[in-house]
Design an enzyme around this catalytic site. Sequence first.
Site, short mmCIF file in Angstrom:
data_model
loop_
_atom_site.label_atom_id
_atom_site.label_comp_id
_atom_site.label_asym_id
_atom_site.label_seq_id
_atom_site.Cartn_x
_atom_site.Cartn_y
_atom_site.Cartn_z
N GLY A 75 -10.00 1.85 -10.18
CA GLY A 75 -8.60 3.34 -9.66
C GLY A 75 -8.04 2.82 -8.28
N SER A 76 -6.88 3.27 -8.64
CA SER A 76 -5.58 3.52 -7.60
C SER A 76 -4.25 4.30 -7.74
CB SER A 76 -4.99 1.62 -8.41
OG SER A 76 -4.97 1.94 -9.40
N ARG A 77 -3.11 3.91 -6.98
CA ARG A 77 -2.12 5.22 -7.16
C ARG A 77 -0.96 4.67 -6.87
NH1 ARG A 77 -2.37 8.11 -1.04
NH2 ARG A 77 -0.24 8.57 -1.42
#
Length: 218
Positions: A188-190
């Site tokens: 999960g990341s951005r």
Amino acid sequence: MLKIHKEGIRIITLTGLALLLINLILNAFFSITFLLKFIIIIFSVLFFVFILRFFRKPFRNFVPDDKKIFSPADGKIVAIEEVFEPEYFQDKRQIISVFMSVWNVHINWYPIKGIIKYIKYHPGKYLIARHPKSSVLNERTSVVLENDQKEEILVRQIAGIVARRIVYYSVQGKNVNAGEEMGFIKFGSRLDVYLPLSAKVLVKPGDKVKGQLTHLAE
């Protein structure tokens, strides 16, 4: 046929071996019911399929357009706002934030064609990637691209609460094309894209976007 990204080969191999070893040990040295054995096997297979799917490398028909800023990642638009960017520009910019869940493809692509003017890796925390302060507190990498018109944008890879490693291929001074791979964030990341205030944003919060395909702005 499912194509696997190079960043996943080692993890997939180690995961497969670990799951196989766990199942062999449980069957050889522990007295467990058939039902429990079946559940463990099913869980192992599903987990292995999840890891395979996470590191998938999709084929996409990328059509270059020097007037457009492409999404650098698959995911969901979680923020579009005017902010002060303190690291490189030190002035106000428009920011578009793309959140990637564990179900998204996690390859990152360059959003425009240009030269890499600046790159910096920052170690940091692992707040939830949706958290507003994750862009300045979390592990992250900042990459600035300059196009032929001397316009600059900043792309920031941000690790999330699950992610523990940002991979980037950027080299300062290198010329790159829109749609080329710029890196990979594991789990999960951005990604934040900082644009000039004059850029026309083409998406809105809540929109689902595809790397190499969706136009974020022009």
